[in-house]
Design a protein around this motif. Sequence first.
Motif, PDB file in Angstrom:
ATOM      1  N   PHE A   1      -0.405 -45.461  27.458  1.00  0.00           N
ATOM      2  CA  PHE A   1      -1.396 -44.397  27.372  1.00  0.00           C
ATOM      3  C   PHE A   1      -2.206 -44.522  26.102  1.00  0.00           C
ATOM      4  O   PHE A   1      -1.821 -45.192  25.154  1.00  0.00           O
ATOM      5  N   GLU A   2      -3.362 -43.866  26.132  1.00  0.00           N
ATOM      6  CA  GLU A   2      -4.264 -43.848  25.002  1.00  0.00           C
ATOM      7  C   GLU A   2      -4.903 -42.468  24.957  1.00  0.00           C
ATOM      8  O   GLU A   2      -5.341 -41.951  25.982  1.00  0.00           O
ATOM      9  N   THR A   3      -4.916 -41.864  23.783  1.00  0.00           N
ATOM     10  CA  THR A   3      -5.443 -40.515  23.641  1.00  0.00           C
ATOM     11  C   THR A   3      -6.265 -40.410  22.364  1.00  0.00           C
ATOM     12  O   THR A   3      -5.891 -40.952  21.338  1.00  0.00           O
TER      13      THR A   3
ATOM     14  N   SER B   1      -2.543 -45.111  20.744  1.00  0.00           N
ATOM     15  CA  SER B   1      -2.491 -46.040  21.862  1.00  0.00           C
ATOM     16  C   SER B   1      -1.080 -46.614  21.904  1.00  0.00           C
ATOM     17  O   SER B   1      -0.571 -47.105  20.899  1.00  0.00           O
TER      18      SER B   1
ATOM     19  N   PRO C   1       5.082 -34.706  32.394  1.00  0.00           N
ATOM     20  CA  PRO C   1       4.569 -34.427  31.045  1.00  0.00           C
ATOM     21  C   PRO C   1       5.669 -34.425  29.981  1.00  0.00           C
ATOM     22  O   PRO C   1       6.770 -33.919  30.210  1.00  0.00           O
TER      23      PRO C   1
ATOM     24  N   TYR D   1       5.451 -36.579  22.456  1.00  0.00           N
ATOM     25  CA  TYR D   1       5.765 -37.780  21.683  1.00  0.00           C
ATOM     26  C   TYR D   1       5.479 -37.500  20.215  1.00  0.00           C
ATOM     27  O   TYR D   1       4.623 -36.695  19.865  1.00  0.00           O
TER      28      TYR D   1
ATOM     29  N   THR E   1       1.581 -35.617  26.513  1.00  0.00           N
ATOM     30  CA  THR E   1       0.861 -36.066  27.692  1.00  0.00           C
ATOM     31  C   THR E   1       0.949 -34.945  28.710  1.00  0.00           C
ATOM     32  O   THR E   1       2.015 -34.383  28.936  1.00  0.00           O
TER      33      THR E   1
ATOM     34  N   HIS F   1      -0.518 -35.185  31.946  1.00  0.00           N
ATOM     35  CA  HIS F   1      -0.529 -35.705  33.326  1.00  0.00           C
ATOM     36  C   HIS F   1       0.096 -37.090  33.337  1.00  0.00           C
ATOM     37  O   HIS F   1      -0.369 -37.988  32.645  1.00  0.00           O
ATOM     38  N   VAL F   2       1.136 -37.256  34.132  1.00  0.00           N
ATOM     39  CA  VAL F   2       1.807 -38.547  34.267  1.00  0.00           C
ATOM     40  C   VAL F   2       2.044 -38.758  35.745  1.00  0.00           C
ATOM     41  O   VAL F   2       2.468 -37.843  36.455  1.00  0.00           O
TER      42      VAL F   2
END
Length: 184
Positions: free
Chosen positions: A72-74, A123, A156, A159, A175, A177-178
């Motif tokens: 994932f990347e946010t 990331s 969800p 982290y 997160t 949405h997974v």
Amino acid sequence: EYMHGEEHDYLEDENTTGFLKYYKDGQYAFAALLPKEGTNIVEYVKQLDGAKINKLLENKKSATVMTAIPKFETEYDISLKEVLESMGMKKAFNSSQADFTGLGTFTDKNIFMSRVLHKTFISVNEKGTKAGAATAVEMSAEGAIEVQNEVYLKHPFVYLLIDCETNTPFFIGATMHVTDENMN
């Protein structure tokens, strides 16, 4: 896509399972906190305070943990002007009341804060974790052995990037949405 691996520090309390994944020198770790399935992630985050995080980290168990982490990347950005003003820094943003003469002066003008922006980036992929300017090394998976615990981040989760010396998180995210369609 999910990255599968094996870790050795298991986190658990009445509402959470999780694990720690240490970076190369062991000074920092990625922590994943997976609330029990069906738990609303927003409500979970609201009750997650420093004492709860500290208790989870201090009570880690040495055990084999089979993991699945989604790539994932946010990015997140926010203006902190209103937050800082509400904390009492009103004069700092006022062009006539601010006093930053200790930093320097400007001819016929007063120095003041006009904006404070906060931007985060994380990331997580098979090459490691990048957060802000911090970069960690590659993750690897080993052959299968007896499974004692499994933490698959398929709904969800929260982290954290942790300073292992002080058990202090310096980056926290969630997160929302997974999907588990690529779990295998």
